[in-house]
Enzyme design. Sequence first.
Site, PDB file in Angstrom:
ATOM      1  N   ASP A  63       0.654  -0.991   0.002  1.00 45.49           N
ATOM      2  CA  ASP A  63       0.184   0.355  -0.099  1.00 45.49           C
ATOM      3  C   ASP A  63       0.725   1.117   0.573  1.00 45.49           C
ATOM      4  OD1 ASP A  63      -1.352   2.211   0.526  1.00 45.49           O
ATOM      5  OD2 ASP A  63      -3.459   1.112   1.949  1.00 45.49           O
ATOM      6  N   VAL A  64       0.598   2.167  -0.881  1.00 49.69           N
ATOM      7  CA  VAL A  64       2.520   2.934  -1.397  1.00 49.69           C
ATOM      8  C   VAL A  64       1.846   4.018   0.081  1.00 49.69           C
ATOM      9  CG1 VAL A  64       2.166   2.786  -3.649  1.00 49.69           C
ATOM     10  CG2 VAL A  64       0.281   4.269  -3.007  1.00 49.69           C
ATOM     11  N   TYR A 155      -8.724  14.008  -7.895  1.00 49.72           N
ATOM     12  CA  TYR A 155      -7.843  13.167  -9.045  1.00 49.72           C
ATOM     13  C   TYR A 155      -6.656  14.102 -10.228  1.00 49.72           C
ATOM     14  CZ  TYR A 155      -6.569  10.473 -12.764  1.00 49.72           C
ATOM     15  OH  TYR A 155      -5.273   9.809 -13.710  1.00 49.72           O
ATOM     16  N   LYS A 159      -2.963  15.001  -9.477  1.00 49.33           N
ATOM     17  CA  LYS A 159      -2.286  14.641 -10.662  1.00 49.33           C
ATOM     18  C   LYS A 159      -1.289  16.318 -11.490  1.00 49.33           C
ATOM     19  CE  LYS A 159      -2.648  10.220 -11.868  1.00 49.33           C
ATOM     20  NZ  LYS A 159      -0.946   9.870 -11.224  1.00 49.33           N
ATOM     21  N   THR A 193      -7.787   1.352 -19.679  1.00 55.20           N
ATOM     22  CA  THR A 193      -7.652   1.110 -18.323  1.00 55.20           C
ATOM     23  C   THR A 193      -8.835   0.253 -17.331  1.00 55.20           C
ATOM     24  OG1 THR A 193      -7.104   2.377 -16.941  1.00 55.20           O
ATOM     25  CG2 THR A 193      -5.330   2.231 -18.301  1.00 55.20           C
TER      26      THR A 193
END
Length: 326
Positions: A63-64, A155, A159, A193
């Site tokens: 889990d980052v 999001y 980014k 994806t």
Amino acid sequence: MRVKDAVVVITGASSGIGRATAVAFARKGCAVVLAARGQEALEAAARDCERHRGARTLVVPTDVTDVKAVDDLARRAVERFGRIDVWVNSAAVTVFGPFSDVPLEDFHRVIDVNVMGSVNGARAALRTMRKQGSGTLVDVSSVAGVVSQPYAHAYVMSKHAVRALGASLRQELRLAGAGKIHVCTVLPAVIDTPLFQHAANYTGREVVAMPPVYSAERVARAILGVVRKPRREVVVGPMGRAMVLQSRTAPGLLERAAARQVDRTHLADEPAPATHGNLHVPAPGAGSVDGGWGGRRGTALRRLAVAATAVGVGAAVGAGRRIASR
């Protein structure tokens, strides 16, 4: 740098861009360390890699957002293969919804995974690379890190932040005289994806991939490219490059057109229940590179986009196509 025999660590390697990138490096004879939350999907991704020249792999469920887990990922990579030549921060999640309707726990989770996950990865990678005196860190941002959109606030913020992180790290490494350590940022357009199926969603409408949709393998090739020949930033996809250009030349026009385009073609008319998606629990199953957006459904979505453009929704995007074709 020479890619063959490199040791490559990839987060988010269980599906999408991360998985496509793992396979791409495996095909070049690299040792690949695959990290993500889902054990089953990671093992399936490792099998995909091992089909190519018997590539060496190491699966490390991670889990980052857990800094100790990311440090352990780097440690295990070095213990197994002796070094880390390339680190790809590809782990990402997303949530769609009107700003006031998105639960704060979901908003926080997107920021934690996408931003702090990249921070944790960069710290672990650069610590090792500074000792070695060389290496390449690749951060996967997005065209959304340049061109904002509605309903995906967390999001988009994340980014933008990933892109800014890369720029700051490059400056710091330059000041430190670490000329053999490179930080590259890749900004994909809309990619085929499972991200959209896995997204948390509070819009009441089904989230779909907004056309035009490019393959994850295309992004993987771009990542290979910046490892071979480092570049500050690379935008993947002609439409993405056109939109980035328009963000500099006609930002207001693009902002208005992109908002309408997202509303018309990123959210379908089909109703969808509220869901946390894969934010807090990894998606079950063996995972996949693509999300199925390139087949019949992708064709239908492209037709929808054309229809939207015909009534003026895609004016700026249409101009972007003309710019991209020059």
